[in-house]
Design a protein around this motif. Structure first.
Motif, mmCIF file in Angstrom:
data_model
loop_
_atom_site.group_PDB
_atom_site.id
_atom_site.type_symbol
_atom_site.label_atom_id
_atom_site.label_comp_id
_atom_site.label_asym_id
_atom_site.label_seq_id
_atom_site.Cartn_x
_atom_site.Cartn_y
_atom_site.Cartn_z
ATOM 1 N N UNK A 1 0.812 -1.218 0.000
ATOM 2 C CA UNK A 1 0.000 0.000 0.000
ATOM 3 C C UNK A 1 0.850 1.275 0.000
ATOM 4 N N UNK A 2 2.151 1.170 -0.147
ATOM 5 C CA UNK A 2 3.011 2.343 -0.311
ATOM 6 C C UNK A 2 3.207 2.600 -1.804
ATOM 7 N N UNK A 3 3.593 3.830 -2.122
ATOM 8 C CA UNK A 3 3.756 4.231 -3.520
ATOM 9 C C UNK A 3 5.228 4.181 -3.946
ATOM 10 N N UNK A 4 5.440 3.881 -5.224
ATOM 11 C CA UNK A 4 6.734 4.079 -5.869
ATOM 12 C C UNK A 4 6.496 5.019 -7.047
ATOM 13 N N UNK B 1 14.432 5.580 -1.180
ATOM 14 C CA UNK B 1 15.664 5.458 -1.957
ATOM 15 C C UNK B 1 16.333 6.811 -2.112
ATOM 16 N N UNK B 2 17.645 6.839 -1.889
ATOM 17 C CA UNK B 2 18.420 8.060 -2.078
ATOM 18 C C UNK B 2 18.693 8.290 -3.560
ATOM 19 N N UNK B 3 18.895 9.542 -3.970
ATOM 20 C CA UNK B 3 19.112 9.848 -5.390
ATOM 21 C C UNK B 3 20.310 9.137 -6.020
ATOM 22 N N UNK B 4 21.311 8.783 -5.223
ATOM 23 C CA UNK B 4 22.485 8.109 -5.796
ATOM 24 C C UNK B 4 22.359 6.583 -5.773
ATOM 25 N N UNK B 5 21.200 6.067 -5.399
ATOM 26 C CA UNK B 5 20.987 4.616 -5.354
ATOM 27 C C UNK B 5 19.569 4.281 -5.810
ATOM 28 N N UNK B 6 19.209 4.771 -6.985
ATOM 29 C CA UNK B 6 17.869 4.518 -7.514
ATOM 30 C C UNK B 6 17.804 3.122 -8.129
ATOM 31 N N UNK B 7 16.717 2.385 -7.915
ATOM 32 C CA UNK B 7 16.566 1.052 -8.498
ATOM 33 C C UNK B 7 16.273 1.122 -10.004
ATOM 34 N N UNK B 8 17.308 0.866 -10.788
ATOM 35 C CA UNK B 8 17.185 0.907 -12.244
ATOM 36 C C UNK B 8 16.684 -0.438 -12.758
ATOM 37 N N UNK B 9 15.761 -0.388 -13.692
ATOM 38 C CA UNK B 9 15.292 -1.613 -14.340
ATOM 39 C C UNK B 9 16.372 -2.041 -15.332
ATOM 40 N N UNK B 10 17.004 -3.183 -15.042
ATOM 41 C CA UNK B 10 18.116 -3.659 -15.869
ATOM 42 C C UNK B 10 17.693 -4.772 -16.824
ATOM 43 N N UNK C 1 14.199 -1.779 -3.529
ATOM 44 C CA UNK C 1 13.282 -0.645 -3.407
ATOM 45 C C UNK C 1 12.980 -0.440 -1.926
ATOM 46 N N UNK C 2 13.102 0.789 -1.477
ATOM 47 C CA UNK C 2 12.959 1.101 -0.055
ATOM 48 C C UNK C 2 11.886 2.147 0.169
ATOM 49 N N UNK C 3 11.009 1.885 1.130
ATOM 50 C CA UNK C 3 10.022 2.895 1.525
ATOM 51 C C UNK C 3 10.487 3.578 2.797
ATOM 52 N N UNK C 4 9.956 4.760 3.048
ATOM 53 C CA UNK C 4 10.247 5.441 4.310
ATOM 54 C C UNK C 4 9.831 4.579 5.493
ATOM 55 N N UNK C 5 8.738 3.862 5.364
ATOM 56 C CA UNK C 5 8.250 3.015 6.451
ATOM 57 C C UNK C 5 9.245 1.902 6.763
ATOM 58 N N UNK C 6 9.830 1.276 5.727
ATOM 59 C CA UNK C 6 10.829 0.230 5.958
ATOM 60 C C UNK C 6 12.042 0.807 6.669
ATOM 61 N N UNK C 7 12.440 1.984 6.227
ATOM 62 C CA UNK C 7 13.618 2.629 6.803
ATOM 63 C C UNK C 7 13.403 2.916 8.276
ATOM 64 N N UNK D 1 22.369 2.433 3.871
ATOM 65 C CA UNK D 1 21.143 1.797 4.340
ATOM 66 C C UNK D 1 19.890 2.388 3.720
ATOM 67 N N UNK D 2 19.864 3.665 3.486
ATOM 68 C CA UNK D 2 18.679 4.250 2.895
ATOM 69 C C UNK D 2 18.432 3.688 1.511
ATOM 70 N N UNK D 3 19.465 3.238 0.860
ATOM 71 C CA UNK D 3 19.306 2.718 -0.491
ATOM 72 C C UNK D 3 18.913 1.256 -0.511
ATOM 73 N N UNK D 4 18.957 0.592 0.624
ATOM 74 C CA UNK D 4 18.680 -0.829 0.592
ATOM 75 C C UNK D 4 17.580 -1.236 1.561
ATOM 76 N N UNK D 5 17.800 -1.300 2.840
ATOM 77 C CA UNK D 5 16.757 -1.617 3.801
ATOM 78 C C UNK D 5 16.788 -0.532 4.803
#
Length: 142
Positions: free
Chosen positions: A73-76, A92-101, A119-125, A138-142
């Motif tokens: 129920x969180x947004x991306x 996700x921080x700007x220097x660690x964006x999840x790119x579709x590869x 992909x990280x939400x504020x709630x997970x963080x 950590x902000x870029x991962x969990x």
């Protein structure tokens, strides 16, 4: 998936999945992996933040700067930078964006897009008691 109680749900429903690579998980500090995997509620939330339920979204259907509601129920937000497409969580921080590869993988119950970051939400963080010593990764991962 089984530890989070998601085995049956992901086998029976239609999903679009943004699946992190093994290398994306390697970026996660071990103490954070231990904490997330020790709490099935946090693990479930993190895993569901990588899935869009009840719809199959192909890469050509992703719209730059549009939001997707994930299964937790969180947004991306879909971000387009040059020729690359990213599916970005609120944490996700700007220097660690999840790119579709790799895009548009077909599974029996949906579509799979492979991403190079978790992909990280504020709630997970907030759920994982992060401190400043982990802030840069950590902000870029969990």
């Amino acid at each position: 998936m089984l530890a989070a109680g998601l085995g049956d749900a992901l086998n029976e429903d239609i999903f679009t999945l943004f699946a992190p690579t093994n290398e994306a998980f390697d970026l996660v500090p071990q103490e954070l992996v231990d904490e997330v995997t020790a709490d099935s509620d946090i693990l479930r939330t993190v895993l569901l933040y990588h899935a869009v339920p009840e719809v199959q979204i192909r890469s050509e259907d992703l719209v730059c700067d549009a939001e997707l509601m994930m299964a937790n129920i969180d947004m991306t937000t879909t971000k387009c930078i040059d020729d690359d497409i990213y599916q970005v969580g609120t944490g996700n921080l700007p220097d660690a964006l999840p790119k579709i590869v790799a895009s548009d993988g077909v599974a029996c119950n949906g579509i799979v897009h492979v991403v190079d970051q978790v992909i990280l939400s504020d709630r997970d963080r907030k759920s994982t008691r992060l401190n400043s010593s982990h802030a840069n990764i950590s902000y870029a991962v969990f």
